[in-house]
Design an enzyme around this catalytic site. Structure first.
Site, PDB file in Angstrom:
ATOM      1  N   LYS A 130       1.715 -61.033 -31.723  1.00 22.64           N
ATOM      2  CA  LYS A 130       0.340 -61.357 -31.802  1.00 22.64           C
ATOM      3  C   LYS A 130       0.283 -63.180 -31.609  1.00 22.64           C
ATOM      4  O   LYS A 130      -0.812 -63.623 -31.440  1.00 22.64           O
ATOM      5  CB  LYS A 130      -0.485 -61.234 -33.344  1.00 22.64           C
ATOM      6  CG  LYS A 130       0.144 -59.642 -33.739  1.00 22.64           C
ATOM      7  CD  LYS A 130      -1.328 -59.344 -33.069  1.00 22.64           C
ATOM      8  CE  LYS A 130      -2.124 -57.860 -33.537  1.00 22.64           C
ATOM      9  NZ  LYS A 130      -3.086 -57.579 -32.225  1.00 22.64           N
ATOM     10  N   TYR A 164       6.285 -57.354 -34.149  1.00 22.69           N
ATOM     11  CA  TYR A 164       4.383 -57.599 -34.924  1.00 22.69           C
ATOM     12  C   TYR A 164       3.486 -59.235 -34.624  1.00 22.69           C
ATOM     13  O   TYR A 164       3.402 -59.543 -34.043  1.00 22.69           O
ATOM     14  CB  TYR A 164       4.016 -56.538 -35.153  1.00 22.69           C
ATOM     15  CG  TYR A 164       2.633 -56.686 -35.534  1.00 22.69           C
ATOM     16  CD1 TYR A 164       1.543 -55.996 -34.927  1.00 22.69           C
ATOM     17  CD2 TYR A 164       1.979 -57.542 -36.806  1.00 22.69           C
ATOM     18  CE1 TYR A 164       0.601 -55.952 -35.364  1.00 22.69           C
ATOM     19  CE2 TYR A 164       0.521 -57.217 -36.501  1.00 22.69           C
ATOM     20  CZ  TYR A 164      -0.477 -56.491 -35.836  1.00 22.69           C
ATOM     21  OH  TYR A 164      -1.489 -56.928 -36.633  1.00 22.69           O
ATOM     22  N   VAL A 175      -3.754 -48.687 -22.549  1.00 23.30           N
ATOM     23  CA  VAL A 175      -3.948 -49.707 -21.394  1.00 23.30           C
ATOM     24  C   VAL A 175      -2.508 -50.016 -21.708  1.00 23.30           C
ATOM     25  O   VAL A 175      -2.880 -51.734 -20.724  1.00 23.30           O
ATOM     26  CB  VAL A 175      -5.141 -50.269 -22.657  1.00 23.30           C
ATOM     27  CG1 VAL A 175      -6.200 -49.698 -22.579  1.00 23.30           C
ATOM     28  CG2 VAL A 175      -4.919 -50.764 -23.967  1.00 23.30           C
ATOM     29  N   ASP A 205      -9.800 -45.778 -25.212  1.00 22.55           N
ATOM     30  CA  ASP A 205      -8.591 -45.250 -25.985  1.00 22.55           C
ATOM     31  C   ASP A 205      -7.945 -44.538 -25.305  1.00 22.55           C
ATOM     32  O   ASP A 205      -8.353 -43.805 -24.678  1.00 22.55           O
ATOM     33  CB  ASP A 205      -9.224 -44.585 -27.214  1.00 22.55           C
ATOM     34  CG  ASP A 205      -8.200 -44.592 -28.716  1.00 22.55           C
ATOM     35  OD1 ASP A 205      -8.903 -46.119 -29.441  1.00 22.55           O
ATOM     36  OD2 ASP A 205      -7.578 -43.946 -28.661  1.00 22.55           O
ATOM     37  N   THR A 254      -8.422 -50.093 -42.094  1.00 24.57           N
ATOM     38  CA  THR A 254      -8.646 -49.180 -41.070  1.00 24.57           C
ATOM     39  C   THR A 254      -7.916 -47.677 -41.079  1.00 24.57           C
ATOM     40  O   THR A 254      -6.950 -47.566 -42.166  1.00 24.57           O
ATOM     41  CB  THR A 254      -8.364 -49.862 -39.885  1.00 24.57           C
ATOM     42  OG1 THR A 254      -7.070 -49.524 -39.306  1.00 24.57           O
ATOM     43  CG2 THR A 254      -9.435 -51.129 -39.606  1.00 24.57           C
TER      44      THR A 254
END
Ligand code: NAD
Length: 284
Positions: free
Chosen positions: A162, A158, A67, A40, A193
């Protein structure tokens, strides 16, 4: 948490492991015996999750990096090999997004959305597959989204990213199947979340892309009533009437990574409580 289990002797690298779906996946892999690299960019979060796994009798190390950079992606693979001697499973799971209509999305926001959401998965895959091939195989599970199947208004960047993740999943399966590597994706709908709460929780400021220029973020403040109504509508759009829990996504990710799913590759699975099977038009 028990030692041993179906992933005993395997190493799972989980990105975005400090929160939400990544945290649930890292915890589930560890509970079933995997060594986990909890990756993370948020050091506190990565260390908290790795420490919780260790305290419960599992095996985990934190790795703090972005990452979506080559150094970060290469570094997490190197750490897995150095610390645990092998890399068996990679869960590419981070994202970023700029919301807004296409005419309002900045070039910076578009590029950052693709970098954080799609390029991150490409880089993880690029650096993981040689290590997996050397070991005779492995599994990559990517977190896509129902938005990659059916774009939402205001989420063009987005959704495109995806959809790209779903295509990357197929390419990985095609190119590396002969090396014993499987690749699958999961497509969640609405999951409770921190990112969901950032977008729809009370007092939201929706700050995923802090690099976007001030004033260009199309995230108008909503009233508490409006946000409550959005959360209720999100739940009602699910056939279960409930927003998903991160553990429900982790259950699919870990199963796809298991030997039980050894006959499955290249496929993206909805975990969406029936959202995408419903007719879009009015009832007859
Ligand atoms: N929550 C939902 O409703 C939902 C729905 C569909 C898909 N998803 C997807 O699920 C995945 C996880 O989302 P979540 O809701 O669990 O998010 P979250 O915000 O709860 O957790 C994301 C974690 O990723 C980390 N992170 C972000 N960018 C990073 C980077 N570049 N390098 C390293 N770490 C980074 C964050 O620090 C955070 O800890 C994402 O790919 C998201 O697009 C979520």
């Amino acid at each position: 948490m028990t030692l041993g289990g179906q992933f005993a002797g395997k190493t799972a690298v989980v990105t975005g492991a400090g929160s939400g779906i990544g945290e649930a996946t890292a915890t589930t892999f560890a509970a079933r015996g995997a060594n986990v690299v909890a990756v993370d960019k948020n050091a506190t979060a990565a260390e908290r999750v790795a420490a919780a796994i260790t305290a419960a009798g599992g095996s985990a190390v934190p790795y703090v990096t972005d990452v979506a950079t080559e150094e970060g992606a290469a570094g997490m693979v190197e750490l897995a090999l150095r610390e645990f001697g092998t890399l068996s499973i990679l869960h590419n799971n981070v994202f970023g997004m700029e919301t807004g209509l296409l005419e309002d999305i900045t070039v910076l926001g578009w590029n950052e959305t693709l970098r954080l959401t799609l390029t991150s998965a490409f880089l993880g895959t690029k650096y993981a597959v040689p290590a997996m091939a050397d070991a005779g195989g492995g599994v990559i599970v990517n977190t896509a989204s129902v938005a990659g199947m059916q774009p939402y208004p205001g989420l063009a960047a987005y959704s495109a990213a995806k959809a790209g993740v779903m295509s990357l999943t197929r390419s990985t399966a095609i190119e590396y199947g002969p090396e014993g590597i499987r690749a699958c994706a999961v497509c969640p709908s609405t999951v409770e979340t921190s990112s969901f709460l950032q977008m729809f929780g009370e007092g939201t400021t929706a700050t995923w892309l802090t690099s976007a220029p001030p004033g260009r973020r199309p995230s108008p403040p909503r009233t508490a009533e409006e946000l409550k109504a959005i959360r209720a509508a999100k739940a009602a759009a699910h056939l279960t009437g409930k927003i998903l829990r991160p553990e429900q996504v982790a259950a699919l990710v870990t199963w796809l990574a298991s030997d039980e799913a050894g006959g499955i590759t290249g496929v993206s699975y909805p975990v969406d409580a029936g959202l995408t099977i419903q007719a879009a038009g009015p009832a007859v």
